[in-house]
Design a protein around this motif. Structure first.
Motif, short mmCIF file in Angstrom:
data_model
loop_
_atom_site.label_atom_id
_atom_site.label_comp_id
_atom_site.label_asym_id
_atom_site.label_seq_id
_atom_site.Cartn_x
_atom_site.Cartn_y
_atom_site.Cartn_z
N UNK A 170 0.81 -1.22 0.00
CA UNK A 170 0.00 0.00 0.00
C UNK A 170 0.84 1.27 0.00
N UNK A 171 2.14 1.14 -0.24
CA UNK A 171 2.98 2.33 -0.34
C UNK A 171 2.75 3.03 -1.68
N UNK A 172 2.82 4.33 -1.69
CA UNK A 172 2.72 5.08 -2.93
C UNK A 172 4.02 4.91 -3.72
N UNK A 173 3.87 4.85 -5.05
CA UNK A 173 5.06 4.77 -5.88
C UNK A 173 5.96 5.97 -5.62
N UNK A 174 7.24 5.68 -5.39
CA UNK A 174 8.26 6.69 -5.14
C UNK A 174 7.94 7.55 -3.92
N UNK A 175 6.98 7.06 -3.08
CA UNK A 175 6.53 7.80 -1.90
C UNK A 175 5.98 9.18 -2.27
N UNK A 176 5.36 9.26 -3.44
CA UNK A 176 4.74 10.50 -3.91
C UNK A 176 3.23 10.35 -3.75
N UNK A 177 2.62 11.26 -3.02
CA UNK A 177 1.21 11.10 -2.64
C UNK A 177 0.27 11.07 -3.84
#
Length: 205
Positions: free
Chosen positions: A53-60
């Motif tokens: 469930x992490x966003x790709x590249x930690x971009x919201x």
């Protein structure tokens, strides 16, 4: 990979060496012995582990790994094959920290340079052609195949050729990051409206 347990999906794991057996192709003009190759490519699911469930590249504003993380997960499998140590979540974090993205798409070269533990180098991305699969497998370079269907896009890693006629999609097994399985063949997609559109190639550094 020795004895390592690989996440398939949330709450599901299996030993990496577990692969379904297959029948040998019939001997004859469509059997190519030199193309009977198996590479021990580690298996991951984009919807597995702690990264699903992490966003790709930690971009919201980007989708989650489970939704659209097939490129990062495919690259991770190849990095691990070449000796890297990161799982898909760690590669995603690393790619985010090193700006290895174009919008929410993976920059494949940057991922190798920054996030493969210096184990992989980027060779290139190019249009799909069948002869490349046998050639890359023989060079111990697992090909990442780009599949397209309408507006949908997906990446899988080819890890085995059975030695069928080189342009027979039923002769190639894939690691599918969508569900973390390794029993499917390219034909699973091409027989269902998907087109093999491109190849992403890495080599051992």
């Amino acid at each position: 990979m020795d004895g390592m347990w690989i996440p398939l999906a949330r709450g599901v794991e299996m030993p990496s060496e577990k692969v379904l057996s297959e029948q040998l192709p019939p001997l004859g003009p469509e059997y190519i012995p030199e193309c009977r190759v198996t590479l021990n490519v580690p298996l991951y699911s984009q919807c597995g582990g702690s990264w699903w469930n992490k966003k790709l590249f930690n971009v919201s504003s980007c989708p989650t790994m489970c939704d659209k993380g097939c490129a990062i997960t495919s690259a991770t499998m190849v990095f691990r094959y070449f000796g890297g140590s990161k799982d898909p979540g760690q590669v995603n974090d690393c790619c985010g920290s090193n700006n290895c993205r174009s919008g929410c798409d993976l920059r494949w070269d940057c991922a190798a340079n920054s996030c493969s533990d210096n184990k992989a180098k980027w060779i290139g991305g190019y249009g799909f052609y069948w002869e490349a699969l046998c050639g890359l497998l023989n060079q111990q370079r697992p090909p990442i195949v780009h599949l397209m269907k309408g507006g949908d896009s997906h990446f899988v890693v080819v890890y085995k050729s059975l030695g069928y006629r080189f342009d027979d999609p039923s002769g190639y097994y894939i690691n599918d990051p969508k569900d973390g399985t390794n029993y499917k063949k390219l034909a699973t997609y091409t027989n269902n409206g998907w087109t093999a559109a491109g190849i992403r190639e890495y080599a051992k550094r």
